[in-house]
Scaffold this active site. Structure first.
Site, mmCIF file in Angstrom:
data_model
loop_
_atom_site.group_PDB
_atom_site.id
_atom_site.type_symbol
_atom_site.label_atom_id
_atom_site.label_comp_id
_atom_site.label_asym_id
_atom_site.label_seq_id
_atom_site.Cartn_x
_atom_site.Cartn_y
_atom_site.Cartn_z
ATOM 1 N N SER A 179 58.169 32.802 56.989
ATOM 2 C CA SER A 179 58.260 31.931 55.916
ATOM 3 C C SER A 179 57.295 30.650 56.019
ATOM 4 O O SER A 179 56.589 30.236 55.017
ATOM 5 C CB SER A 179 59.539 31.518 55.345
ATOM 6 O OG SER A 179 60.274 31.040 56.469
ATOM 7 N N HIS A 207 59.538 37.076 51.563
ATOM 8 C CA HIS A 207 58.179 36.843 51.165
ATOM 9 C C HIS A 207 57.341 37.855 51.122
ATOM 10 O O HIS A 207 55.931 37.908 50.832
ATOM 11 C CB HIS A 207 57.553 35.706 52.243
ATOM 12 C CG HIS A 207 58.325 34.405 52.132
ATOM 13 N ND1 HIS A 207 58.073 33.431 51.273
ATOM 14 C CD2 HIS A 207 59.401 33.876 52.967
ATOM 15 C CE1 HIS A 207 58.872 32.425 51.513
ATOM 16 N NE2 HIS A 207 59.885 32.753 52.556
ATOM 17 N N LYS A 239 61.781 34.030 45.143
ATOM 18 C CA LYS A 239 60.368 33.763 45.615
ATOM 19 C C LYS A 239 59.513 34.528 44.549
ATOM 20 O O LYS A 239 59.512 34.102 43.543
ATOM 21 C CB LYS A 239 60.273 34.155 47.059
ATOM 22 C CG LYS A 239 60.799 32.955 47.791
ATOM 23 C CD LYS A 239 61.309 33.186 48.920
ATOM 24 C CE LYS A 239 62.025 31.980 49.434
ATOM 25 N NZ LYS A 239 62.871 32.056 50.542
HETATM 26 C C1 LIG Z 1 64.036 31.682 51.289
HETATM 27 C C2 LIG Z 1 64.436 32.550 52.321
HETATM 28 C C3 LIG Z 1 65.726 32.963 52.660
HETATM 29 C C4 LIG Z 1 66.887 32.489 51.845
HETATM 30 O O1 LIG Z 1 66.841 33.301 50.624
HETATM 31 P P1 LIG Z 1 67.515 32.132 49.307
HETATM 32 O O2 LIG Z 1 67.703 33.444 48.146
HETATM 33 O O3 LIG Z 1 66.525 31.029 48.832
HETATM 34 O O4 LIG Z 1 68.849 31.619 49.904
HETATM 35 C C5 LIG Z 1 66.097 33.909 53.617
HETATM 36 N N1 LIG Z 1 65.107 34.369 54.528
HETATM 37 C C6 LIG Z 1 63.673 34.113 54.462
HETATM 38 C C7 LIG Z 1 62.638 34.629 55.167
HETATM 39 C C8 LIG Z 1 63.408 33.232 53.385
HETATM 40 O O5 LIG Z 1 62.143 32.788 53.130
#
Ligand SMILES: *Cc1c(COP(=O)(O)O)cnc(C)c1O
Length: 392
Positions: A179, A207, A239
């Site tokens: 991320s 992602h 995302k």
């Molecule tokens: C954003 C993210 C999460 C968390 O997801 P949310 O739905 O925002 O709680 C988990 N793992 C990774 C790699 C992320 O980037």
């Protein structure tokens, strides 16, 4: 004597201030396409995770509005909260990702907690990449499993860590796309290691889904892998899919087990059905989103070429996450302030989110950016670099 919590908090605050690691939210008061109003100024958003522009797509907003008659989640899924919209979304995501079953959870964070806590307990092993998302690391702790971390993307390191824990069940967990760095995990090699060591490979593809692979099916599909090699993966909706929530996707029995037993799933209220309806629309658009992905990948190339032309140091990320490493925190903050004065919003990412000495501006690109906006982001970064240290 018992430690006073108020004193502890004051001390922690003072330490953060001394290190310039205090954090504050900025309130967005309006959004128009990729432009956001913050503190009365309009800025170009270059740090959100809306890679395909679906969070700004009127068709997604329309699906949300059309289903908004019943705004509540009502109850947990196993009581009476499981609505048709949730069910249809789960089937659509499973179908898209060519997996037997998907389970809708409240967030990616709680999805990771559910997976690891639902599968592992004391005496089991959870082996993870050092740069995995915080929620995966916390998940291993919550499960009571033995957590071992290997150096970033070090496949032999993963094998060695698994070999040190030969007893109990084992999960090898990695982000598909990291991320804060944007690089892609060596999933094929990791799946070989998992198989050799009798562990299951779990991929957090927050992602990757929507962005990578054939049909936007993510990093697992991009590596030519499927449910056989990766029995479980996490797909987040917040995302590239522009909404909120997440799904755990994979083998029917494994997902079924989580649906009945994983505490972070069982003991929480279902998401509002309208949100599931909006996410379903986003999934449909992402699935048919080859033109959006082509545009996004053209933007990535364009940004990298222009940044290179300016002599900016980039990492070798091929995803929409394009970090510009600044090193110390003060430099990252100064760069962020400069690009903001230039009308571009790129939040500075500092420890503990990234390792010490690796503070950065985490640039993210979206298919919803215009070509000229991609150029503006690279140009603003170059001007900030020049202003802060003319001979850098
Ligand atoms: C954003 C993210 C999460 C968390 O997801 P949310 O739905 O925002 O709680 C988990 N793992 C990774 C790699 C992320 O980037």
């Amino acid at each position: 004597m018992r430690e006073d919590l108020a004193t502890r908090l004051r001390d922690a605050r003072a330490r953060r201030e001394a290190l310039r690691r205090t954090r504050a939210r900025r309130t967005v008061t309006a959004r128009e396409g990729m432009h956001v109003q913050v503190d009365g100024c309009w800025l170009l958003d270059a740090c959100g995770n809306d890679y395909l522009g679906l969070a700004r797509d009127p068709r997604v907003a329309c699906a949300l509005r059309d289903a908004a008659g019943a705004p509540g989640g009502i109850a947990s899924h196993l009581v009476c909260g499981h609505a048709r919209e949730h069910d249809v979304l789960e089937r659509a995501v499973a179908d898209w990702l060519e997996a037997p079953r998907a389970l809708l959870v409240g967030s990616g964070f709680s999805g990771n907690l559910a997976v690891v806590q639902g599968l592992l307990g004391r005496g089991d092993a959870c082996v993870q990449d050092r740069l995995n998302h915080a929620s995966l690391l916390d998940a291993a702790r919550l499960a009571g499993a033995t957590l071992r971390r290997y150096p970033h993307n070090d496949v032999d390191g993963a094998r060695r860590q698994l070999a040190t824990l030969p007893d109990g069940a084992a999960l090898l967990a990695t982000d598909g796309v990291f991320s804060m760095d944007g690089d892609i995990a060596p999933l094929r090699a990791l799946s070989d290691v998992a198989r050799e060591c009798g562990a299951w490979l779990y991929v957090d593809d927050a992602h990757g889904v929507g962005v990578l692979g054939p049909g936007g099916r993510g990093s697992v599909a991009a590596a030519g892998l499927g449910v056989r090699e990766v029995p479980l993966r996490l797909v987040t909706l917040g995302k590239a899919l522009g909404t909120a929530g997440a799904l755990v996707v994979g083998d029917a029995d494994v997902v079924g087990h989580l649906a009945e037993t994983a505490r972070p799933y069982v003991y929480t209220t279902a998401l509002p059905p309208a949100l599931a309806a909006a996410a379903l629309q986003a999934v449909t658009l992402a699935r048919e989103g080859d033109p959006l992905r082509a545009r996004l990948h053209a933007h990535i190339e364009r940004f990298r070429a222009r940044a290179r032309g300016h002599g900016l140091a980039l990492t070798d990320s091929t995803t929409p996450i394009q970090p510009v490493i600044c090193g110390d925190d003060a430099r990252a903050l100064a760069m962020a302030a400069h690009v903001e004065a230039d009308g571009v919003w790129i939040a500075a990412i500092r420890p503990p989110t990234v390792p010490d000495g690796q503070a950065r501006l985490r640039v993210t690109l979206s298919a919803a950016h215009a070509d000229g906006e991609v150029d503006r982001i690279a140009d603003a970064l170059a001007r900030a670099r020049d202003a802060i240290s003319p001979d850098a």
